[in-house]
Design a protein around this motif. Structure first.
Motif, short mmCIF file in Angstrom:
data_model
loop_
_atom_site.label_atom_id
_atom_site.label_comp_id
_atom_site.label_asym_id
_atom_site.label_seq_id
_atom_site.Cartn_x
_atom_site.Cartn_y
_atom_site.Cartn_z
N LEU A 95 0.83 -1.20 0.00
CA LEU A 95 0.00 0.00 0.00
C LEU A 95 0.87 1.25 0.00
CD1 LEU A 95 -2.73 1.44 0.22
CD2 LEU A 95 -2.60 1.14 2.71
N ALA A 96 1.94 1.24 0.79
CA ALA A 96 2.84 2.39 0.83
C ALA A 96 3.44 2.66 -0.54
CB ALA A 96 3.94 2.16 1.86
N GLU A 97 3.81 1.61 -1.25
CA GLU A 97 4.39 1.79 -2.58
C GLU A 97 3.34 2.30 -3.56
OE1 GLU A 97 7.15 1.80 -5.72
OE2 GLU A 97 7.32 1.90 -3.53
N ARG A 98 2.10 1.80 -3.48
CA ARG A 98 1.05 2.30 -4.37
C ARG A 98 0.80 3.78 -4.13
NH1 ARG A 98 -3.94 0.46 -3.77
NH2 ARG A 98 -3.65 -0.98 -2.01
N ILE A 99 0.84 4.21 -2.87
CA ILE A 99 0.66 5.63 -2.57
C ILE A 99 1.79 6.46 -3.15
CG2 ILE A 99 0.73 7.30 -0.67
CD1 ILE A 99 -0.91 5.28 0.97
N ARG A 100 3.03 5.96 -3.01
CA ARG A 100 4.18 6.69 -3.56
C ARG A 100 4.04 6.87 -5.07
NH1 ARG A 100 8.64 6.20 -6.31
NH2 ARG A 100 8.25 4.01 -6.76
N VAL A 101 3.67 5.81 -5.77
CA VAL A 101 3.52 5.88 -7.22
C VAL A 101 2.38 6.82 -7.60
CG1 VAL A 101 2.92 4.54 -9.27
CG2 VAL A 101 4.52 3.60 -7.59
N ALA A 102 1.26 6.73 -6.87
CA ALA A 102 0.11 7.59 -7.17
C ALA A 102 0.45 9.06 -6.98
CB ALA A 102 -1.08 7.19 -6.30
N LEU A 103 1.21 9.39 -5.94
CA LEU A 103 1.56 10.78 -5.70
C LEU A 103 2.54 11.33 -6.72
CD1 LEU A 103 1.89 10.85 -1.79
CD2 LEU A 103 0.10 11.88 -3.18
N GLY A 121 6.54 6.92 6.59
CA GLY A 121 6.92 6.02 7.66
C GLY A 121 5.84 4.99 7.85
N VAL A 122 6.22 3.72 7.97
CA VAL A 122 5.27 2.61 8.03
C VAL A 122 5.49 1.86 9.34
CG1 VAL A 122 4.45 0.55 6.83
CG2 VAL A 122 5.48 2.42 5.51
N ALA A 123 4.39 1.53 10.03
CA ALA A 123 4.52 0.81 11.30
C ALA A 123 3.34 -0.12 11.51
CB ALA A 123 4.65 1.78 12.47
N HIS A 124 3.63 -1.27 12.15
CA HIS A 124 2.60 -2.22 12.58
C HIS A 124 2.51 -2.19 14.09
CE1 HIS A 124 1.99 -4.22 8.70
NE2 HIS A 124 0.96 -4.81 9.28
N ALA A 125 1.29 -2.39 14.61
CA ALA A 125 1.11 -2.43 16.06
C ALA A 125 1.64 -3.75 16.61
CB ALA A 125 -0.37 -2.29 16.41
N ALA A 126 2.24 -3.68 17.79
CA ALA A 126 2.60 -4.87 18.56
C ALA A 126 1.58 -5.02 19.68
CB ALA A 126 4.00 -4.71 19.13
N PRO A 127 1.36 -6.25 20.17
CA PRO A 127 0.43 -6.42 21.29
C PRO A 127 0.77 -5.48 22.44
CG PRO A 127 1.06 -8.55 20.40
CD PRO A 127 1.92 -7.54 19.71
#
Length: 414
Positions: A95-103, A121-127
């Motif tokens: 998704l981050a790459e698709r956004i970069r290309v779209a912009l 910046g991309v991040a996933h939640a940890a428990p």
């Protein structure tokens, strides 16, 4: 909601808290923080109406790209965020790459197509993460993306937190260093190619930390830039270089950041500080030429008799039109070009073209990163008459400069 019909920061944080509450395992909530690169320069060059059009266009791109998969928010200014409540790591990075290309596709900015370059910046939640924890991770990843040169998404890693804590400690120490005598200037000689005679000196800051020992400029200058501390640091460099300059020294180059040039009264400050205007050269990077107020300040500085140098030319965003109209006396060829002129005919052609352009505009061309005699000879053949690099000398303390002036053979390698 904001003027771009996106969730504002408070609303976005509420959605983050909802997404992270009770999360234990499986696909995690994911966040992207997207920040436009060099947006201040867009406002200065194209005007605020065009800037508003770009912000609205970015909002549309994000909404269309994310669609029903997540929530898009505007955190403030030119910074946006995307929340996907449950997504695997590869999916979030895709998704981050698709956004970069779209912009990268042109956005209508008041009738003028403009590509909105952005870092993410991309991040996933940890428990156990709360919404603020997840956003903080994404923002740390964004700062890392910015420091790596913009334009690409960076995923949060556990080591980033320790890295930013260390940077915070460096920043705290830098406040003391500027005020407490831990900094000193050294000078990189600039020489006449072939003869080895001294034609200039570039002032460089060095920091001797009382506990950590020497801290290199690459480890503290970017922190000073981001924090705004570059303004007092730059003021100290300018004052110290003018204080140390002796009557028989050649011109001294002092780096000046765009932050300093945006400060009201900077040109007057230079006029008050300098004792020999003809022997001071303030040095800026190419991105400074994108801001018309900064260019006006440079013109005012130049009117006082101080010369202006454009650093690292050939690898930045300055257009030929900007160079032709900007108040520039010297350009310095980017070291990455110098390093490749022997092995790359294309880079040699670029170097020759820059030297020719400088000569046609009445601008002095200086080659950086001269590391050996073959480079120096080829640069001379390409049209350069001045250069600097370890082939001639490493940066020297002020007390060593009289020795170089008295014995120029030190600058003529055998």
């Amino acid at each position: 909601m904001t003027g771009t019909d996106l969730a504002n920061r408070a609303a976005f944080l509420r959605r983050l808290d909802e997404a992270t509450e009770g999360f234990q395992r499986g696909d995690a909530p994911g966040v992207l923080v997207v920040d436009l690169d060099d947006f201040a320069g867009v406002n200065d060059v194209l005007g605020y109406e065009a800037g508003d059009s770009i912000l609205e266009g970015v909002a549309r791109v994000l909404r269309d790209t994310v669609a029903d998969a997540g929530v898009v928010g505007r955190l403030g200014g030119d910074q946006y965020a995307v929340l996907v409540p449950r997504i695997a790591v590869p999916g979030l990075e895709e998704l981050a790459e698709r956004i970069r290309v779209a912009l990268a596709s042109p956005i209508d900015a008041g009738g003028r197509p403009v590509s909105a370059r952005a870092s993410a910046g991309v991040a996933h939640a940890a428990p156990g993460d709360r919404g603020t924890d997840l956003l903080s991770k994404a923002e740390m990843a964004l700062r890392t993306a910015k420091s790596r040169g913009h334009g690409r998404p960076v995923h949060y890693e556990s080591g980033l937190r320790a890295h930013f804590l260390d940077q915070a400690a460096v920043l705290e120490g830098l406040h003391d260093a500027v005020a407490g005598g831990q900094l000193e200037l050294v000078y990189q000689p600039i020489v006449r190619l072939g003869a080895g005679t001294l034609t200039g000196l570039e002032a460089l800051a060095r920091w001797q930390h009382p506990v950590r020992g020497p801290i290199m400029p690459g480890d503290f200058i970017p922190i000073a830039e981001r924090s705004g501390l570059i303004v007092p640091l730059g003021r100290w460099m300018l004052t110290e270089a003018c204080r140390q300059q002796e009557a028989d020294w050649p011109g001294t180059y002092v780096n000046v950041s765009a932050h300093q040039l945006r400060e009201p009264g900077f040109a007057d400050e230079v006029a008050r500080t300098v004792t020999a205007p003809g022997r001071l050269i303030v040095e800026v990077t190419e991105d400074a030429l994108l801001e018309e107020p900064v260019v006006r300040t440079l013109r005012a500085v130049r009117e006082s008799g101080v010369r202006v140098s454009l650093d690292d030319f050939g690898a930045g965003p300055a257009s030929l039109r900007a160079l032709a109209s900007a108040p520039i006396d010297v350009i310095k060829l980017h070291g990455s070009i110098t390093e490749q002129i022997i092995t790359s005919p294309r880079q040699a052609a670029v170097a020759r073209a820059i030297a020719t352009l400088a000569a046609d505009l009445g601008i002095t061309a200086v080659a950086k990163a001269v590391e050996g005699a073959p480079q120096a000879a080829m640069l001379h053949d390409l049209g350069y008459r001045q250069g600097m690099g370890f082939h001639y000398a490493v940066p020297q303390p002020a007390r060593a400069i009289p020795l170089f002036l008295a014995n120029e053979a030190l600058l003529t390698p055998s």
